[in-house]
Motif scaffolding. Structure first.
Motif, PDB file in Angstrom:
ATOM      1  N   ARG A 123       0.810  -1.219   0.000  1.00  0.00           N
ATOM      2  CA  ARG A 123       0.000   0.000   0.000  1.00  0.00           C
ATOM      3  C   ARG A 123       0.846   1.274   0.000  1.00  0.00           C
ATOM      4  O   ARG A 123       0.555   2.223  -0.695  1.00  0.00           O
ATOM      5  CB  ARG A 123      -0.959   0.020   1.190  1.00  0.00           C
ATOM      6  CG  ARG A 123      -1.775   1.317   1.244  1.00  0.00           C
ATOM      7  CD  ARG A 123      -2.754   1.368   2.382  1.00  0.00           C
ATOM      8  NE  ARG A 123      -3.773   0.348   2.291  1.00  0.00           N
ATOM      9  CZ  ARG A 123      -4.808   0.366   1.447  1.00  0.00           C
ATOM     10  NH1 ARG A 123      -4.935   1.340   0.578  1.00  0.00           N
ATOM     11  NH2 ARG A 123      -5.693  -0.602   1.452  1.00  0.00           N
ATOM     12  N   GLY A 124       1.906   1.321   0.726  1.00  0.00           N
ATOM     13  CA  GLY A 124       2.721   2.523   0.810  1.00  0.00           C
ATOM     14  C   GLY A 124       3.578   2.813  -0.410  1.00  0.00           C
ATOM     15  O   GLY A 124       4.170   3.881  -0.512  1.00  0.00           O
ATOM     16  N   TRP A 140      -7.080  -5.213  -8.569  1.00  0.00           N
ATOM     17  CA  TRP A 140      -7.944  -6.379  -8.497  1.00  0.00           C
ATOM     18  C   TRP A 140      -8.325  -6.742  -7.072  1.00  0.00           C
ATOM     19  O   TRP A 140      -9.275  -7.478  -6.847  1.00  0.00           O
ATOM     20  CB  TRP A 140      -7.269  -7.581  -9.150  1.00  0.00           C
ATOM     21  CG  TRP A 140      -7.235  -7.544 -10.650  1.00  0.00           C
ATOM     22  CD1 TRP A 140      -7.745  -6.585 -11.471  1.00  0.00           C
ATOM     23  CD2 TRP A 140      -6.637  -8.519 -11.505  1.00  0.00           C
ATOM     24  NE1 TRP A 140      -7.504  -6.901 -12.779  1.00  0.00           N
ATOM     25  CE2 TRP A 140      -6.828  -8.085 -12.831  1.00  0.00           C
ATOM     26  CE3 TRP A 140      -5.960  -9.706 -11.283  1.00  0.00           C
ATOM     27  CZ2 TRP A 140      -6.370  -8.812 -13.935  1.00  0.00           C
ATOM     28  CZ3 TRP A 140      -5.499 -10.422 -12.363  1.00  0.00           C
ATOM     29  CH2 TRP A 140      -5.707  -9.983 -13.678  1.00  0.00           C
ATOM     30  N   GLY A 141      -7.564  -6.271  -6.107  1.00  0.00           N
ATOM     31  CA  GLY A 141      -7.904  -6.631  -4.738  1.00  0.00           C
ATOM     32  C   GLY A 141      -6.872  -6.166  -3.745  1.00  0.00           C
ATOM     33  O   GLY A 141      -5.924  -5.455  -4.084  1.00  0.00           O
ATOM     34  N   GLN A 142      -7.101  -6.582  -2.505  1.00  0.00           N
ATOM     35  CA  GLN A 142      -6.237  -6.198  -1.401  1.00  0.00           C
ATOM     36  C   GLN A 142      -6.214  -7.323  -0.392  1.00  0.00           C
ATOM     37  O   GLN A 142      -7.240  -7.913  -0.074  1.00  0.00           O
ATOM     38  CB  GLN A 142      -6.786  -4.932  -0.748  1.00  0.00           C
ATOM     39  CG  GLN A 142      -6.132  -4.566   0.548  1.00  0.00           C
ATOM     40  CD  GLN A 142      -6.776  -3.350   1.187  1.00  0.00           C
ATOM     41  OE1 GLN A 142      -7.166  -2.431   0.497  1.00  0.00           O
ATOM     42  NE2 GLN A 142      -6.887  -3.357   2.512  1.00  0.00           N
ATOM     43  N   LEU A 143      -5.024  -7.610   0.112  1.00  0.00           N
ATOM     44  CA  LEU A 143      -4.872  -8.540   1.215  1.00  0.00           C
ATOM     45  C   LEU A 143      -4.540  -7.679   2.434  1.00  0.00           C
ATOM     46  O   LEU A 143      -3.457  -7.114   2.545  1.00  0.00           O
ATOM     47  CB  LEU A 143      -3.776  -9.555   0.916  1.00  0.00           C
ATOM     48  CG  LEU A 143      -4.026 -10.403  -0.338  1.00  0.00           C
ATOM     49  CD1 LEU A 143      -2.810 -11.251  -0.668  1.00  0.00           C
ATOM     50  CD2 LEU A 143      -5.262 -11.260  -0.166  1.00  0.00           C
ATOM     51  N   HIS A 144      -5.507  -7.570   3.321  1.00  0.00           N
ATOM     52  CA  HIS A 144      -5.434  -6.638   4.447  1.00  0.00           C
ATOM     53  C   HIS A 144      -4.459  -7.136   5.515  1.00  0.00           C
ATOM     54  O   HIS A 144      -4.596  -8.259   6.016  1.00  0.00           O
ATOM     55  CB  HIS A 144      -6.835  -6.456   5.043  1.00  0.00           C
ATOM     56  CG  HIS A 144      -6.893  -5.497   6.171  1.00  0.00           C
ATOM     57  ND1 HIS A 144      -6.721  -4.143   6.015  1.00  0.00           N
ATOM     58  CD2 HIS A 144      -7.078  -5.705   7.487  1.00  0.00           C
ATOM     59  CE1 HIS A 144      -6.820  -3.560   7.182  1.00  0.00           C
ATOM     60  NE2 HIS A 144      -7.026  -4.484   8.097  1.00  0.00           N
ATOM     61  N   GLN A 145      -3.485  -6.278   5.858  1.00  0.00           N
ATOM     62  CA  GLN A 145      -2.554  -6.535   6.960  1.00  0.00           C
ATOM     63  C   GLN A 145      -1.939  -7.937   6.891  1.00  0.00           C
ATOM     64  O   GLN A 145      -1.761  -8.597   7.916  1.00  0.00           O
ATOM     65  CB  GLN A 145      -3.266  -6.324   8.294  1.00  0.00           C
ATOM     66  CG  GLN A 145      -3.815  -4.916   8.482  1.00  0.00           C
ATOM     67  CD  GLN A 145      -2.718  -3.901   8.699  1.00  0.00           C
ATOM     68  OE1 GLN A 145      -2.030  -3.948   9.699  1.00  0.00           O
ATOM     69  NE2 GLN A 145      -2.543  -2.992   7.759  1.00  0.00           N
ATOM     70  N   ILE A 146      -1.592  -8.372   5.705  1.00  0.00           N
ATOM     71  CA  ILE A 146      -1.125  -9.748   5.519  1.00  0.00           C
ATOM     72  C   ILE A 146       0.361  -9.945   5.775  1.00  0.00           C
ATOM     73  O   ILE A 146       0.797 -11.024   6.138  1.00  0.00           O
ATOM     74  CB  ILE A 146      -1.497 -10.259   4.121  1.00  0.00           C
ATOM     75  CG1 ILE A 146      -1.287 -11.758   4.046  1.00  0.00           C
ATOM     76  CG2 ILE A 146      -0.727  -9.514   3.043  1.00  0.00           C
ATOM     77  CD1 ILE A 146      -1.996 -12.429   2.922  1.00  0.00           C
ATOM     78  N   LYS A 150       9.360  -6.467   9.694  1.00  0.00           N
ATOM     79  CA  LYS A 150      10.049  -5.818  10.809  1.00  0.00           C
ATOM     80  C   LYS A 150       9.092  -5.346  11.898  1.00  0.00           C
ATOM     81  O   LYS A 150       9.209  -4.239  12.427  1.00  0.00           O
ATOM     82  CB  LYS A 150      10.912  -4.663  10.301  1.00  0.00           C
ATOM     83  CG  LYS A 150      12.006  -5.112   9.357  1.00  0.00           C
ATOM     84  CD  LYS A 150      12.844  -3.958   8.873  1.00  0.00           C
ATOM     85  CE  LYS A 150      13.904  -4.478   7.911  1.00  0.00           C
ATOM     86  NZ  LYS A 150      14.720  -3.407   7.360  1.00  0.00           N
ATOM     87  N   GLY A 151       8.088  -6.175  12.200  1.00  0.00           N
ATOM     88  CA  GLY A 151       7.168  -5.881  13.290  1.00  0.00           C
ATOM     89  C   GLY A 151       5.962  -5.042  12.933  1.00  0.00           C
ATOM     90  O   GLY A 151       5.121  -4.778  13.784  1.00  0.00           O
ATOM     91  N   THR A 152       5.847  -4.628  11.684  1.00  0.00           N
ATOM     92  CA  THR A 152       4.706  -3.818  11.254  1.00  0.00           C
ATOM     93  C   THR A 152       3.929  -4.571  10.181  1.00  0.00           C
ATOM     94  O   THR A 152       4.518  -5.112   9.245  1.00  0.00           O
ATOM     95  CB  THR A 152       5.188  -2.463  10.677  1.00  0.00           C
ATOM     96  OG1 THR A 152       5.954  -1.795  11.682  1.00  0.00           O
ATOM     97  CG2 THR A 152       4.009  -1.595  10.275  1.00  0.00           C
ATOM     98  N   PHE A 153       2.603  -4.587  10.323  1.00  0.00           N
ATOM     99  CA  PHE A 153       1.761  -5.253   9.331  1.00  0.00           C
ATOM    100  C   PHE A 153       1.441  -4.308   8.178  1.00  0.00           C
ATOM    101  O   PHE A 153       1.225  -3.111   8.378  1.00  0.00           O
ATOM    102  CB  PHE A 153       0.466  -5.762   9.978  1.00  0.00           C
ATOM    103  CG  PHE A 153       0.696  -6.994  10.800  1.00  0.00           C
ATOM    104  CD1 PHE A 153       0.639  -8.247  10.211  1.00  0.00           C
ATOM    105  CD2 PHE A 153       0.993  -6.901  12.147  1.00  0.00           C
ATOM    106  CE1 PHE A 153       0.877  -9.389  10.953  1.00  0.00           C
ATOM    107  CE2 PHE A 153       1.223  -8.034  12.906  1.00  0.00           C
ATOM    108  CZ  PHE A 153       1.161  -9.289  12.307  1.00  0.00           C
ATOM    109  N   HIS A 154       1.404  -4.861   6.978  1.00  0.00           N
ATOM    110  CA  HIS A 154       1.177  -4.077   5.762  1.00  0.00           C
ATOM    111  C   HIS A 154       0.098  -4.724   4.905  1.00  0.00           C
ATOM    112  O   HIS A 154       0.002  -5.948   4.832  1.00  0.00           O
ATOM    113  CB  HIS A 154       2.462  -3.989   4.928  1.00  0.00           C
ATOM    114  CG  HIS A 154       3.565  -3.258   5.612  1.00  0.00           C
ATOM    115  ND1 HIS A 154       3.741  -1.902   5.486  1.00  0.00           N
ATOM    116  CD2 HIS A 154       4.549  -3.692   6.446  1.00  0.00           C
ATOM    117  CE1 HIS A 154       4.792  -1.532   6.195  1.00  0.00           C
ATOM    118  NE2 HIS A 154       5.289  -2.589   6.795  1.00  0.00           N
TER     119      HIS A 154
END
Length: 166
Positions: A123-124, A140-146, A150-154
């Motif tokens: 996303r970033g 086409w889509g998004q995989l949320h917080q997958i 380094k300790g941060t979900f993206h």
């Protein structure tokens, strides 16, 4: 300084890895540690005429690469590819990514058996989202917080493009 594009060779692996490693500290790929050429030899060998790896060269130096890999190892997905593009920080903003996507587009339309291309973009990574959107890829889509990097979900965004073939 002109940029030329060609198929990657085994002796390009060191430069390919170095370019990839420039992005390890950024949330744009899945690696959290530097990779080595030895760890990528088998990966390089998987590229074929139908699923190629190209490099961009400037003054005899590899400054970027673009690969089309099998999307998923099942025969049902044999016409789908995952795309990766990495450009050295020293030449970013010079249109190399766009030129890689134009090269891919021409190759798929002319001869490659690929019908769908999928790009995974965090996303970033606004620059890649913009690049792929300008080249006709749609979200086409998004995989949320997958992904935990380094300790941060993206979130991982999925962009794709389908080619109509006879």
């Amino acid at each position: 300084m002109s940029i030329t594009f060609r198929r990657a060779r085994p002796d390009d692996l060191g430069a390919i890895v170095a370019i990839f490693n420039e992005s390890v500290d950024l949330p744009i790929n899945d690696e959290v540690e530097l990779i080595t050429p030895a760890s990528r030899r088998d990966w390089l060998a998987e590229f074929t005429d139908d699923f190629p790896l190209w490099v961009a060269e400037q003054d005899g130096r590899v400054v970027g690469w673009c690969g089309l890999e099998h999307f998923y190892p099942h025969p049902a997905y044999r016409f789908a590819a995952e795309i990766s593009i990495y450009v050295s920080r020293s030449v970013q903003g010079q249109g190399i990514g766009r030129r890689f996507l134009n090269l891919v587009d021409r190759a798929v339309r002319a001869r490659l058996p690929i019908r769908s291309i999928i790009a995974y973009i965090y996303r970033g990574n606004e620059a890649s989202q913009h690049l792929f959107a300008k080249a006709g890829f749609t979200r086409w889509g998004q995989l949320h917080q997958i992904a935990n990097l380094k300790g941060t979900f993206h979130d991982l965004l999925i962009y794709g493009k389908t080619y109509e073939k006879d």
